[in-house]
Design an enzyme around this catalytic site. Structure first.
Site, short mmCIF file in Angstrom:
data_model
loop_
_atom_site.label_atom_id
_atom_site.label_comp_id
_atom_site.label_asym_id
_atom_site.label_seq_id
_atom_site.Cartn_x
_atom_site.Cartn_y
_atom_site.Cartn_z
N ASP A 222 -44.46 62.51 -133.84
CA ASP A 222 -44.42 63.90 -133.42
C ASP A 222 -43.01 64.37 -133.74
O ASP A 222 -42.08 63.58 -133.90
CB ASP A 222 -44.76 64.04 -131.94
CG ASP A 222 -45.19 65.47 -131.61
OD1 ASP A 222 -45.89 65.67 -130.60
OD2 ASP A 222 -44.87 66.39 -132.39
C1 GLC Z 1 -45.12 69.73 -131.73
C2 GLC Z 1 -46.43 69.18 -131.23
C3 GLC Z 1 -47.29 68.62 -132.33
C4 GLC Z 1 -47.06 69.42 -133.59
C5 GLC Z 1 -45.65 69.14 -134.05
C6 GLC Z 1 -45.28 69.97 -135.27
O1 GLC Z 1 -44.09 69.46 -130.82
O2 GLC Z 1 -46.39 68.23 -130.16
O3 GLC Z 1 -48.65 68.69 -131.89
O4 GLC Z 1 -48.01 69.06 -134.60
O5 GLC Z 1 -44.70 69.35 -133.03
O6 GLC Z 1 -45.28 71.32 -134.94
#
Ligand code: GLC
Length: 739
Positions: A222
């Site tokens: 993430d």
């Molecule tokens: C965010 C989310 C994730 C997302 C990523 C990119 O913090 O937790 O679901 O795909 O970052 O935006």
């Protein structure tokens, strides 16, 4: 082509906010990876992971909380296909979704982006979504692996979860999707699990995901989830996002573990190589039409007293609520897309019926009382009112959790005032997480749960309200009476960086039904403008297959969701009252019937055993056909062979084991009877003594002075019993004096 260590380190650390690194010298291009999950969020420049910046227009389909209510896997696959086409059209290789985290608490701010409180629903719908996306040559990113069930302290909190609960509740959706669909990527979550960051958990990312489940793709972090890059690399976390990450690259160069680095580099290159070239433009109108179809199936009719719905288009309808004019159709955060267009319910209703409108409440600033008074006046004048209420922006979002389940106070007040002057009031809800219906539920004639329905939700709501579509949604999440009734309530969101999942497997309806806690509307509930009956349930003796007939007993076509639950009647562990193991959505015309056949695999009858560390089953079960988690229509008992190896009798087996064994049981009962003068106890006393000592290991029993059996005798008996050698057992239990 040989890559230098510097090039390798660059490849596993992301090249920009939304892309992998290119290695020109080696002919490795970069590819784009971006959100998801219910619409493409491609930012043409810059980048943020919170939905703050602009992005290219794309179709906003109903977020997961809405579309999950469709219980329609083929619909989910079709939406996935559309998302895959839109990703390809924008040259995006991987779409970051679906999110399949379980809704442990209705307070989680990001529940709008997840499917259900039930692992089976989450797994089946998530698998269809991934299948659809990847059928178009774009990759999916199954997230957030794992146990990301709250937003509070999401980057540091440790989810303390016992082994059985992890296996039965928080992992199965991921397991189903990985094994069945092989998503191109899996996104590890921010949080820790039992003290170890998901990004750094070799057990999670290698032992479980790859070795036990057979995952062949790439693990992506993430955004900002990596704490110790070297530990993450060794755990099997391949690609850190966002990039570039000079610190991480230095950590990797300092690491002496080329095997782990080469493995991750290979997976990054494989992902780049499987990415397809930019696709054709997508059909904006066709995707909007699909978004409307998906929204219609996402709508759940909860209450329809006096058949107040569908509306009579010939009579003027009072439409109240700013949400009718300014729809809230998606959640806030990384999933927020710029829609290609937005339908409002007000426009859609006005185009097809006689409507008078009053905003009723403010979503911004203004004279609230004047708006309310105007709405109440309108309610007095018309025969039927449709009041659009819900959670405004800022009440729920990625990044923070809610404190309660209530609608805004001004809307609650308006509902009371409108219902007081018009008994034919229908409330249409707009919300990503569950809202409380208490205090006003009985005052209104109709309630429609509209969730967040995507860009075409306004037209879809009008379709259902006017009867141009028959609602078929079913709740994929329980609506409790009080948030305090939810089993996670005292353990959510935890204390500081520790959150204990003390409710274990008893999540959602698994708790409410087992503890007989009344709810406002149970998981699986949903009304129709027609009615369905079930009959002729036939189940194989071991429950492996079943068939049941569904009949539309009403006067209009509609769709029903046949729900198959299993109740373990004699499991060695405390099991939920029932668990959903299959569902089928069927469409039937008036008076039409269909026979649905379902196969249940062994997992449908299994629990996770923490002594064998495996799935075990055996004994009696009840297979149930139900309208929802609380209303069982038909049931049948089945029996299954035990999967557990018969545990040999030993001195560590309990008194109950010895009494229950076919060889030693009769011996001990006879001995107990002779010693205690006809009672059943081993020492002076009645039958209750045996129950009191039943769980005692037999070895310990011999430690008591008045017990006339020695360890030596027990070892002989155990050999006899385990070898099932039938010998005449003579005087093995000598009185104490002979010992
Ligand atoms: C965010 C989310 C994730 C997302 C990523 C990119 O913090 O937790 O679901 O795909 O970052 O935006």
């Amino acid at each position: 082509m040989h890559l230098t260590r510097t090039e390798k380190a660059a490849l596993v650390c992301g090249g920009s906010f939304w892309s992998t690194a290119a290695i020109e010298r080696a002919g490795v291009p970069s590819i784009m990876i971006t959100d998801g999950p219910h619409g493409l969020r491609k930012q043409s420049e810059g980048g943020d992971h919170l939905g703050l910046g602009e992005s290219v227009p794309s179709t906003c389909f109903p977020p997961a909380a809405g579309i999950a209510s469709s219980f329609n896997t083929s619909l989910l696959e079709r939406v996935g296909r559309a998302l895959g086409l839109e990703a390809r059209a924008e040259n995006v290789a991987v779409l970051l979704g679906p999110g399949v985290n379980i809704k442990r608490s209705p307070l989680c701010g990001r529940n709008f982006e997840y499917f259900s409180e039930d692992p089976h629903v989450s797994g089946e719908l998530g698998a269809a979504w991934v299948r659809g996306i990847q059928s178009q040559g774009a990759g999916a990113s199954l997230k957030h692996f794992a146990a990301n069930n709250q937003e509070t302290n999401r980057m540091t909190v440790s989810a303390e979860i016992d082994e059985r609960t992890l296996r039965e509740i928080y992992l199965p959706a991921f397991e189903t999707i990985v094994k069945r669909e092989q998503p191109w990527t899996v996104m590890c979550s921010y949080n820790r699990i039992n003290g170890v960051y998901a990004a750094e958990s070799r057990w999670l990312l290698t032992d479980l995901l790859r070795e036990e489940w057979g995952f062949e793709g790439l693990v992506i972090s993430d955004w900002g989830a990596v704490d110790d890059r070297a530990a993450a690399l060794r755990a099997g976390m391949d690609l850190e996002m966002p990039g570039p990450q000079a610190t991480s690259e230095a950590a990797i160069l300092a690491l002496d573990d080329d095997e782990a680095l080469d493995a991750s580099v290979a997976r990054v290159i494989h992902l780049v190589e499987r990415a397809n070239p930019q696709g054709e433009d997508f059909d904006v109108d066709a995707h909007h039409a699909l978004a409307r179809e998906a929204a219609v199936e996402s709508i759940v009719l909860l209450r329809n007293e006096g058949a107040v719905l569908p509306l009579d288009a010939e009579k003027t309808v009072g439409v109240i609520g700013e949400f009718a004019r300014s729809p809230r159709f998606q959640g806030a955060g990384s999933s927020q897309v710029v829609p290609t267009r937005v339908d409002s319910a007000l426009d859609a209703l006005t185009a097809r019926a006689s409507v008078e409108f009053a905003p009723g409440y403010l979503l911004g600033t203004g004279d609230a009382e004047a708006l309310a008074a105007e709405a109440v006046e309108l309610a007095r004048r018309v025969e039927t009112v449709v009041l659009f209420a819900g959670l405004p922006e800022g009440y729920e979002s990625e990044g923070f959790d809610r404190k309660d389940l209530f609608l805004p106070a001004d809307q609650l007040d308006l509902i009371h005032r409108v219902a007081a002057v018009n008994a034919r009031t229908v409330v249409v809800l707009t919300n990503g997480g569950v809202v409380s219906l208490e205090g006003w539920h009985d005052s209104v004639a109709g309630i429609v749960e509209g969730w967040l329905l995507g860009q075409a939700g306004g037209a879809a709501i009008a379709d259902v309200l006017l009867g141009h579509a028959n609602p078929s949604g079913r709740l994929a999440e329980t609506i409790p009476v009080r948030v305090q009734d939810n089993p996670s309530y005292l353990g959510f969101p935890g204390d500081g960086d520790i959150v204990r999942y003390g409710e274990g497997v008893f999540v959602g309806y698994r708790y409410y039904e087992s503890a007989e806690v009344p709810v406002r509307y149970p998981f699986g509930f949903g009304l129709s403008y027609t009615r369905f009956d079930y009959s002729d349930l036939e189940v194989a003796p071991d429950g492996s297959t079943l068939s049941v007939t569904v009949t539309n007993t009403g006067d209009r076509a509609g769709a029903d969701v046949v729900q198959v639950y299993v109740a373990a009647l004699e499991a060695p562990v405390r099991s939920p009252e029932r668990e959903l193991r299959a569902f089928r959505k069927v469409w039937l015309g008036p008076a039409q019937s269909i026979t649905v056949t379902v196969e249940l695999d062994s997992r449908a009858f299994s629990y996770w055993d923490v002594t064998t560390h495996g799935w075990e089953s055996g004994g009696s079960y009840e297979v149930q056909i139900a309208r929802n988690a609380h209303e069982v229509a038909l049931r049948a008992t089945v029996k299954r062979e035990s999967s557990m190896p018969a545990r040999p009798l030993s001195l560590d087996s309990s008194v109950n084991d010895w009494l229950g064994h076919p060889v030693t049981g009769p011996i001990f009962r006879r001995a107990a009877a002779s010693i205690s003068g006809g009672g059943d106890g081993l020492v002076e006393g009645g039958t209750s003594v045996l129950e009191m000592v039943g769980s005692m290991p037999m070895r310990r029993l011999t430690r008591f002075p008045d017990v006339p059996v020695t360890e030596k005798q027990l070892r002989v008996l155990a050999r006899v019993a385990n070898n099932r050698v039938v010998v005449k057992v003579v005087r093995l239990l000598k009185p104490t004096s002979d010992r």
